[in-house]
Design an enzyme around this catalytic site. Structure first.
Site, short mmCIF file in Angstrom:
data_model
loop_
_atom_site.label_atom_id
_atom_site.label_comp_id
_atom_site.label_asym_id
_atom_site.label_seq_id
_atom_site.Cartn_x
_atom_site.Cartn_y
_atom_site.Cartn_z
N SER A 68 0.83 -1.20 0.00
CA SER A 68 0.00 0.00 0.00
C SER A 68 0.86 1.26 0.00
O SER A 68 1.97 1.26 0.54
CB SER A 68 -0.90 0.01 1.25
OG SER A 68 -1.50 1.26 1.44
N TYR A 100 -2.30 -0.16 10.02
CA TYR A 100 -2.47 -0.73 8.68
C TYR A 100 -1.18 -0.59 7.87
O TYR A 100 -0.70 -1.56 7.28
CB TYR A 100 -3.62 -0.02 7.95
CG TYR A 100 -3.73 -0.38 6.49
CD1 TYR A 100 -4.07 -1.68 6.10
CD2 TYR A 100 -3.49 0.56 5.50
CE1 TYR A 100 -4.17 -2.03 4.77
CE2 TYR A 100 -3.58 0.22 4.16
CZ TYR A 100 -3.92 -1.07 3.80
OH TYR A 100 -4.01 -1.40 2.48
#
Length: 325
Positions: free
Chosen positions: A127, A152
């Protein structure tokens, strides 16, 4: 080719499965169909895939080590594309355990499966969040990413490190993909563009964080899929000093101000938004901007879809799927 695709009922997983199936591949898809967002949307994606004869689906939680081991023992996969993960920056503040179970334990189980099976290439989702609060733009894969500002992001950075170690130790050809704000038809309802379209359609105000002073490198789903399709059959090669491991940015290389993004939605809907301006949320970053030179150099591809084109396609899908106008 027989391809294991995790997270197949997810946004990117669904689109990738559709594209792979048009190329006469066998796609074995797994997903746990969790309720992080509307399960009926995940099921609707699956309904598009299940009738296709080269597609097989198994409901499976990748954090279950025994089930993942059994999966790899019962099937031989030529390629593994690992997209399953607990997504979302803000949700990681509420439920960190979900990220540890799926993104760390689950990814470890997939790596172990690949370790004992001679897969040609493991492609996994990282990501743009790994760049954290980096000030240098555009973000390059050579930048230091040791200061994540959300759990995350930390799990995605950990995935990259875990994959590098397995690639080095067991010579598993591995490619990590840093996705930059992917959007488009069949997208995730927790994403801002989806929330904005839903709210404006229902004559509700939209929450605009950091008073709209943010930029995102919005990347249309078709561009993402084209890049992955090119990457899958071309695993990185090892050398004397490097394992067969690569990281790529998958971004549009053209950050858009939130104001311009909202205007694109207003144009597509032919309707003005009522904007509720709010401060920056924990874990958010001011800007994302992908350096895609490595992608262009290695695969001759760069995303080209404009925000106007992409949002128009999403709004058309949204109105058809939810039967609104």
């Amino acid at each position: 080719m027989k391809i294991l695709l995790t997270g197949v009922a997810g946004f990117i997983g669904y689109h990738l499965a559709q594209r792979l199936l048009t190329q006469e591949n066998q796609v074995y898809g797994v997903d746990n169909l969790n309720n992080y967002y509307d399960v009926t949307l995940k099921q609707a994606r699956l309904e598009q895939l299940l009738p296709q004869k080269s597609f097989t689906f198994k409901c499976l939680d990748i954090s279950d080590r025994a089930l993942v081991n059994q999966l790899f023992q019962e099937h031989h996969f030529d390629y593994v594309v690992h997209l399953a993960a607990q997504a979302g920056v803000r949700y990681s503040l509420e439920n960190p355990q979900a990220y540890i179970d799926s993104n760390l334990v689950g990814f470890g189980n997939i790596l172990e499966g690949c370790r004992y099976q001679n897969v040609n290439h493991l492609v996994f989702a990282s990501s743009s969040s790994v760049y954290g609060a980096n000030k240098k733009v555009p973000f390059a894969v050579t930048d230091n990413v040791d200061q994540p500002i959300s759990l995350y992001a930390a799990t995605k950075k950990a995935n990259e490190l875990m994959a590098h170690a397995y690639s080095h130790l067991y010579q598993i050809p591995t490619t990590g993909l840093r996705f930059f704000t992917v959007y488009g038809p069949w997208g995730r309802p927790d994403m801002a563009y989806f929330k904005f379209v839903r709210a404006i359609t229902n004559n509700q105000p939209i929450d605009v964080y950091n008073y709209g002073k943010m930029k995102r490198d919005f990347t249309y789903i078709d561009d993402i899929i084209e890049a992955i399709i090119r990457i899958i059959p071309k695993p990185p090669k090892d050398s004397i000093n490097q394992p067969p491991y690569k990281i790529y940015n998958l971004g549009n290389n053209n950050p858009i101000e939130l104001k311009e993004f909202i205007e694109a939605i207003e144009i597509a809907l032919s309707k003005k938004a009522v904007q509720n301006f709010l401060p920056m949320q924990p874990g958010d970053v001011l800007s994302t901007y992908a350096d895609v030179d490595e992608l262009v150099n290695d695969f001759g591809f760069k995303p080209t879809t404009t925000i106007i084109q992409g949002i128009r396609q999403f709004v058309q899908w949204y109105q058809d799927f939810y039967r609104v106008c």
